[in-house]
Design an enzyme around this catalytic site. Structure first.
Site, mmCIF file in Angstrom:
data_model
loop_
_atom_site.group_PDB
_atom_site.id
_atom_site.type_symbol
_atom_site.label_atom_id
_atom_site.label_comp_id
_atom_site.label_asym_id
_atom_site.label_seq_id
_atom_site.Cartn_x
_atom_site.Cartn_y
_atom_site.Cartn_z
ATOM 1 N N ASN A 249 0.864 -1.177 0.000
ATOM 2 C CA ASN A 249 0.000 0.000 0.000
ATOM 3 C C ASN A 249 0.902 1.228 0.000
ATOM 4 O OD1 ASN A 249 -1.824 2.054 0.483
ATOM 5 N ND2 ASN A 249 -2.343 1.411 2.561
ATOM 6 N N TRP A 250 1.002 1.869 -1.155
ATOM 7 C CA TRP A 250 1.928 2.996 -1.303
ATOM 8 C C TRP A 250 1.425 4.254 -0.607
ATOM 9 C CZ3 TRP A 250 4.006 3.191 -7.058
ATOM 10 C CH2 TRP A 250 4.571 1.945 -7.378
ATOM 11 N N LYS A 251 0.127 4.270 -0.261
ATOM 12 C CA LYS A 251 -0.486 5.455 0.345
ATOM 13 C C LYS A 251 -0.238 6.679 -0.551
ATOM 14 C CE LYS A 251 -0.339 3.268 4.821
ATOM 15 N NZ LYS A 251 -0.237 3.424 6.291
ATOM 16 N N HIS B 259 -9.533 1.096 5.121
ATOM 17 C CA HIS B 259 -8.266 1.365 5.801
ATOM 18 C C HIS B 259 -8.512 2.366 6.926
ATOM 19 C CE1 HIS B 259 -4.145 2.594 6.601
ATOM 20 N NE2 HIS B 259 -3.761 1.504 5.980
ATOM 21 N N GLU C 147 -7.002 4.843 7.906
ATOM 22 C CA GLU C 147 -6.827 6.244 7.524
ATOM 23 C C GLU C 147 -8.085 6.791 6.848
ATOM 24 O OE1 GLU C 147 -2.097 5.384 7.312
ATOM 25 O OE2 GLU C 147 -3.186 5.566 5.413
ATOM 26 N N GLU D 107 -5.090 -4.831 10.786
ATOM 27 C CA GLU D 107 -4.075 -3.805 11.031
ATOM 28 C C GLU D 107 -4.381 -3.107 12.343
ATOM 29 O OE1 GLU D 107 -2.084 -2.337 7.133
ATOM 30 O OE2 GLU D 107 -3.927 -1.217 7.403
ATOM 31 N N GLY E 92 2.608 2.494 10.859
ATOM 32 C CA GLY E 92 3.534 3.605 10.677
ATOM 33 C C GLY E 92 4.195 4.080 11.960
ATOM 34 N N SER F 136 3.360 -1.864 10.406
ATOM 35 C CA SER F 136 4.822 -1.871 10.574
ATOM 36 C C SER F 136 5.446 -3.225 10.247
ATOM 37 C CB SER F 136 5.206 -1.403 11.982
ATOM 38 O OG SER F 136 4.765 -0.078 12.208
ATOM 39 N N GLY G 110 3.063 -1.179 4.334
ATOM 40 C CA GLY G 110 3.047 0.262 4.075
ATOM 41 C C GLY G 110 4.406 0.759 3.646
ATOM 42 N N GLY G 111 5.110 1.426 4.545
ATOM 43 C CA GLY G 111 6.387 2.071 4.224
ATOM 44 C C GLY G 111 7.390 1.195 3.509
#
Length: 255
Positions: free
Chosen positions: A10-12, A96, A98, A168, A174, A213, A234-235
């Site tokens: 997930n590049w966000k 998600h 967010e 999640e 994150g 994470s 994610g990251g």
């Protein structure tokens, strides 16, 4: 049945045209010979065309980070299932934390998106999870059950055939904090058992990803858990080498 692991990036809100091409080329090189694990990426919707073109000839699937419930019409700024299909997108993230937080998306609204994706023949990646406060109050199972029940109670257990659920814990997204493999496994087992109360066969095949994470350091141990079928990353999905280590760990642990 043996569940085939799925690792999805997930590049966000990250990337550019050049970044998309570069990262996809890197992933193709790193993952060319990896078998036994499905891989998908979800770039920002702006870059689906670049990603689709760059992915030609690879086994990496294209995904998206969100979808809306309407197919067409006077819905300014929205994105439909048909448009996502037009770019070859397959795995679509919904719910998600967010989106739930910043866009006030309710369980009911997320369930409507789930229904729209199923109707379109796309694969929902349903994100669920609890906040730090809910975790500390011992409400993790209650929150996860409620978020799943929004789909179960409207669409029935069969809706989870061929679907993905990403657990999640919001306190781990994150933050660098991650649930321990044992903690994550316990919740994944709870989720599978919760669906099994309605349909064991559906529960046995649903793909349960862990997110929050996940990185190249903790992935291998997470994937040794019996009910963790992959990861929503994610990251670490923004770096070809780190993401590839996670994919390889899943392929190794599950085969």
């Amino acid at each position: 049945m043996a569940r085939r692991p799925l690792v999805m990036g997930n590049w966000k809100l990250n990337g550019s045209k050049a970044f998309t091409k570069q990262l996809v080329e890197g992933l193709k090189a790193e993952l060319a010979n990896v078998e036994g694990c499905d891989v998908a990426i979800a770039p920002p919707v702006m870059y689906l065309a670049e990603a689709e073109a760059a992915l030609v000839g690879s086994k990496i699937a294209l995904g998206s980070q969100n979808v809306d419930v309407n197919i067409s019409g006077a819905f300014t700024g929205d994105i439909s299932t048909e448009m996502l299909k037009d770019f070859g997108a397959k795995y679509i993230i919904i719910g998600h934390s967010e989106r739930r937080t910043y866009h006030k998306e309710s369980d009911e609204f997320v369930a409507k998106k789930f229904a729209a994706l199923k109707e379109a023949g796309l694969i929902p990646v349903l994100c669920i999870g609890e906040t730090e406060a809910e975790n500390e109050a011992g409400k993790t199972q209650e929150v996860c059950a409620r978020q799943i029940d929004a789909v179960l109670n409207t669409l029935g257990a069969s809706a989870f055939n061929g679907a993905v659920i990403a657990y999640e814990p919001i306190w781990a997204i994150g933050t660098g904090k991650s649930a321990t493999p044992a903690q994550a496994q316990a919740i994944h087992k709870f989720i599978r058992d919760h669906i099994a109360k309605q349909d064991q066969a559906v529960a046995d095949q649903v793909i349960l990803q862990y997110g929050g994470s996940v990185n190249d350091k903790n992935a291998a141990e997470l994937f040794t858990q019996p009910d963790i079928d992959g990861a929503l990353v994610g990251g670490a999905s923004l770096k070809a080498d780190a993401f590839s280590v996670i994919v390889k760990a899943a392929a190794k642990a599950k085969n």
